[in-house]
Write a protein that holds these residues in place. Structure first.
Motif, PDB file in Angstrom:
ATOM      1  N   THR A 152     -36.554 -31.922  16.115  1.00  0.00           N
ATOM      2  CA  THR A 152     -36.684 -32.463  14.772  1.00  0.00           C
ATOM      3  C   THR A 152     -35.882 -33.754  14.674  1.00  0.00           C
ATOM      4  OG1 THR A 152     -36.947 -30.274  13.818  1.00  0.00           O
ATOM      5  CG2 THR A 152     -36.288 -32.026  12.314  1.00  0.00           C
ATOM      6  N   VAL A 153     -36.514 -34.802  14.162  1.00  0.00           N
ATOM      7  CA  VAL A 153     -35.839 -36.076  13.932  1.00  0.00           C
ATOM      8  C   VAL A 153     -35.315 -36.068  12.494  1.00  0.00           C
ATOM      9  CG1 VAL A 153     -36.096 -38.586  13.799  1.00  0.00           C
ATOM     10  CG2 VAL A 153     -37.311 -37.294  15.569  1.00  0.00           C
ATOM     11  N   ASP A 154     -34.044 -36.358  12.347  1.00  0.00           N
ATOM     12  CA  ASP A 154     -33.412 -36.416  11.030  1.00  0.00           C
ATOM     13  C   ASP A 154     -32.745 -37.776  10.886  1.00  0.00           C
ATOM     14  OD1 ASP A 154     -32.526 -35.697   8.533  1.00  0.00           O
ATOM     15  OD2 ASP A 154     -31.013 -34.277   9.244  1.00  0.00           O
ATOM     16  N   TYR A 155     -32.536 -38.204   9.648  1.00  0.00           N
ATOM     17  CA  TYR A 155     -31.790 -39.430   9.389  1.00  0.00           C
ATOM     18  C   TYR A 155     -30.593 -39.047   8.545  1.00  0.00           C
ATOM     19  CZ  TYR A 155     -30.524 -44.151   8.137  1.00  0.00           C
ATOM     20  OH  TYR A 155     -29.841 -45.333   7.997  1.00  0.00           O
ATOM     21  N   LEU A 156     -29.404 -39.339   9.061  1.00  0.00           N
ATOM     22  CA  LEU A 156     -28.171 -39.032   8.348  1.00  0.00           C
ATOM     23  C   LEU A 156     -27.474 -40.328   7.978  1.00  0.00           C
ATOM     24  CD1 LEU A 156     -26.845 -36.139  10.620  1.00  0.00           C
ATOM     25  CD2 LEU A 156     -28.094 -35.953   8.469  1.00  0.00           C
ATOM     26  N   GLU A 157     -27.018 -40.381   6.741  1.00  0.00           N
ATOM     27  CA  GLU A 157     -26.291 -41.563   6.278  1.00  0.00           C
ATOM     28  C   GLU A 157     -24.894 -41.125   5.866  1.00  0.00           C
ATOM     29  OE1 GLU A 157     -27.087 -45.254   3.277  1.00  0.00           O
ATOM     30  OE2 GLU A 157     -28.757 -44.187   4.176  1.00  0.00           O
ATOM     31  N   LYS A 158     -23.915 -41.649   6.597  1.00  0.00           N
ATOM     32  CA  LYS A 158     -22.514 -41.337   6.328  1.00  0.00           C
ATOM     33  C   LYS A 158     -21.773 -42.642   6.090  1.00  0.00           C
ATOM     34  CE  LYS A 158     -22.644 -37.421   9.491  1.00  0.00           C
ATOM     35  NZ  LYS A 158     -22.085 -36.851  10.709  1.00  0.00           N
ATOM     36  N   GLU A 159     -20.596 -42.542   5.526  1.00  0.00           N
ATOM     37  CA  GLU A 159     -19.806 -43.740   5.252  1.00  0.00           C
ATOM     38  C   GLU A 159     -19.507 -44.521   6.526  1.00  0.00           C
ATOM     39  OE1 GLU A 159     -15.480 -44.551   3.438  1.00  0.00           O
ATOM     40  OE2 GLU A 159     -16.817 -43.331   2.210  1.00  0.00           O
ATOM     41  N   GLU A 160     -19.166 -43.814   7.598  1.00  0.00           N
ATOM     42  CA  GLU A 160     -18.757 -44.483   8.841  1.00  0.00           C
ATOM     43  C   GLU A 160     -19.920 -44.835   9.759  1.00  0.00           C
ATOM     44  OE1 GLU A 160     -18.576 -40.106   9.103  1.00  0.00           O
ATOM     45  OE2 GLU A 160     -17.483 -41.465   7.820  1.00  0.00           O
ATOM     46  N   GLU A 161     -21.063 -44.158   9.604  1.00  0.00           N
ATOM     47  CA  GLU A 161     -22.222 -44.469  10.441  1.00  0.00           C
ATOM     48  C   GLU A 161     -23.475 -43.833   9.845  1.00  0.00           C
ATOM     49  OE1 GLU A 161     -22.281 -42.661  14.345  1.00  0.00           O
ATOM     50  OE2 GLU A 161     -21.168 -40.961  13.599  1.00  0.00           O
ATOM     51  N   SER A 162     -24.604 -44.377  10.229  1.00  0.00           N
ATOM     52  CA  SER A 162     -25.873 -43.784   9.806  1.00  0.00           C
ATOM     53  C   SER A 162     -26.894 -44.046  10.893  1.00  0.00           C
ATOM     54  CB  SER A 162     -26.332 -44.385   8.474  1.00  0.00           C
ATOM     55  OG  SER A 162     -26.520 -45.768   8.585  1.00  0.00           O
ATOM     56  N   GLY A 163     -27.912 -43.189  10.930  1.00  0.00           N
ATOM     57  CA  GLY A 163     -28.957 -43.380  11.920  1.00  0.00           C
ATOM     58  C   GLY A 163     -29.789 -42.131  12.132  1.00  0.00           C
ATOM     59  N   PHE A 164     -30.744 -42.257  13.048  1.00  0.00           N
ATOM     60  CA  PHE A 164     -31.618 -41.157  13.391  1.00  0.00           C
ATOM     61  C   PHE A 164     -30.939 -40.258  14.416  1.00  0.00           C
ATOM     62  CE2 PHE A 164     -34.670 -44.370  11.982  1.00  0.00           C
ATOM     63  CZ  PHE A 164     -35.469 -43.610  11.138  1.00  0.00           C
ATOM     64  N   TYR A 165     -31.203 -38.979  14.298  1.00  0.00           N
ATOM     65  CA  TYR A 165     -30.659 -37.983  15.226  1.00  0.00           C
ATOM     66  C   TYR A 165     -31.758 -37.006  15.604  1.00  0.00           C
ATOM     67  CZ  TYR A 165     -26.182 -39.767  13.674  1.00  0.00           C
ATOM     68  OH  TYR A 165     -25.129 -40.596  13.389  1.00  0.00           O
ATOM     69  N   LEU A 166     -31.716 -36.529  16.787  1.00  0.00           N
ATOM     70  CA  LEU A 166     -32.666 -35.527  17.265  1.00  0.00           C
ATOM     71  C   LEU A 166     -31.927 -34.213  17.385  1.00  0.00           C
ATOM     72  CD1 LEU A 166     -35.666 -35.767  18.084  1.00  0.00           C
ATOM     73  CD2 LEU A 166     -34.926 -35.789  20.432  1.00  0.00           C
ATOM     74  N   CYS A 167     -32.436 -33.193  16.712  1.00  0.00           N
ATOM     75  CA  CYS A 167     -31.769 -31.885  16.778  1.00  0.00           C
ATOM     76  C   CYS A 167     -32.786 -30.779  17.013  1.00  0.00           C
ATOM     77  CB  CYS A 167     -30.987 -31.614  15.514  1.00  0.00           C
ATOM     78  SG  CYS A 167     -31.766 -32.086  13.974  1.00  0.00           S
TER      79      CYS A 167
END
Length: 90
Positions: free
Chosen positions: A75-90
């Motif tokens: 599953t491809v997810d997109y996470l947005e955090k204060e220090e970093e953001s981007g696509f992740y595969l989990c």
């Protein structure tokens, strides 16, 4: 095949908002570096001969045929955090 979360789909829609980008590019999902390394890559890319193209809501997802084994069922997810953001595969 490959699943996408709602947040990932929203970011993909933003990236492909320009019709010229949508016509010429796809979202590349694959492995970075040696296979099995656990490092995945995501980005806009032009299709290549050894790609498997997956249609997703009018967008092309590009995966090298050699990488399919490592991304099928993920599953491809997109996470947005204060220090970093981007696509992740989990």
């Amino acid at each position: 095949m490959i699943k996408f979360t709602a947040s990932a789909l929203e970011r993909i829609r933003v990236a492909f908002a320009n019709p010229l980008v949508r016509e010429q590019y796809g979202l590349r999902v694959g492995l970075a570096g040696a296979s099995c390394s656990g490092n995945y890559l995501f980005g806009l890319d032009k299709p290549m001969e050894d790609d498997e193209e997956i249609q997703l809501e009018g967008f092309r997802v590009l995966v090298k045929k050699a990488h399919l084994l490592y991304v099928i069922g993920k599953t491809v997810d997109y996470l947005e955090k204060e220090e970093e953001s981007g696509f992740y595969l989990c």
